[in-house]
Design an enzyme around this catalytic site. Structure first.
Site, short mmCIF file in Angstrom:
data_model
loop_
_atom_site.label_atom_id
_atom_site.label_comp_id
_atom_site.label_asym_id
_atom_site.label_seq_id
_atom_site.Cartn_x
_atom_site.Cartn_y
_atom_site.Cartn_z
N HIS A 1 0.86 -1.18 0.00
CA HIS A 1 0.00 0.00 0.00
C HIS A 1 0.89 1.24 0.00
CE1 HIS A 1 -3.68 -2.16 1.98
NE2 HIS A 1 -3.14 -2.88 1.01
N CYS B 1 -5.80 1.80 6.03
CA CYS B 1 -6.48 0.58 6.45
C CYS B 1 -5.89 0.16 7.81
CB CYS B 1 -6.29 -0.52 5.40
SG CYS B 1 -4.61 -1.18 5.35
N GLU C 1 0.94 3.78 1.89
CA GLU C 1 1.41 4.11 3.24
C GLU C 1 2.56 3.20 3.66
OE1 GLU C 1 -3.13 4.79 3.18
OE2 GLU C 1 -1.72 3.30 2.39
N CYS D 1 -2.09 -0.47 7.63
CA CYS D 1 -1.27 0.74 7.49
C CYS D 1 -1.35 1.62 8.73
CB CYS D 1 -1.71 1.51 6.25
SG CYS D 1 -1.40 0.62 4.70
#
Length: 152
Positions: A62, A88, A64, A91
């Site tokens: 992701h 999420c 992040e 993250c």
């Protein structure tokens, strides 16, 4: 595909967060994903910026995670995470473990779930269940971030 943009101004202020969010939007758009993130120090300097690279690097890449993996390169810095979409749970947890001092995002998990599958646990819920108390600020350039989902 991690880039290192130039220094912003010397004071970390709201208009800087919007400026950095625009950079996150730009990198996400350039990589045809709705997800872009930046790791920023307390002076407002963007240290690392990256898009989501899950199609190339696997399901945990992701945006992040792609910036947070470099957090240890900046010992002693107070770090902030700015991202086009609410982190999420994976993250958000990683942000806490890397000791970020604040999380700023555009679109929410609820917004993103209109376009793709999401785990319905907010970043704030993850922070509230942790040992730290950091600001979680939503809605930064939200409409521009939502456009990334609409145009993917």
């Amino acid at each position: 595909m991690i880039t290192k943009p130039a220094v912003l101004s010397s004071t970390f202020m709201t208009f800087q967060v919007a400026s950095i969010m625009q950079q996150c939007i730009d990198i996400a758009r350039a990589h045809h994903t709705p997800f872009g993130a930046a790791l920023v120090n307390e002076a407002g300097k963007v240290l690392v910026m990256a898009p989501n690279t899950t199609k190339i690097d696997g399901s945990t890449a992701h945006a992040e995670m792609n910036v947070l993996k470099d957090a240890n390169k900046y010992p002693g810095e107070q770090l902030f995470l700015i991202t086009t979409c609410e982190p999420c749970p994976m993250c958000a947890g990683a942000a806490l473990w890397t000791k970020v001092k604040g999380i700023y995002f555009g679109a929410s998990i609820e917004d993103a779930s209109q376009f793709m599958k999401q785990i319905d646990i907010s970043c704030q819920q993850v922070v509230d269940a942790s040992w730290v108390n950091i600001p979680v600020v939503s809605g930064i350039l939200k409409e521009e971030c939502l456009e990334l989902f609409r145009n993917r």
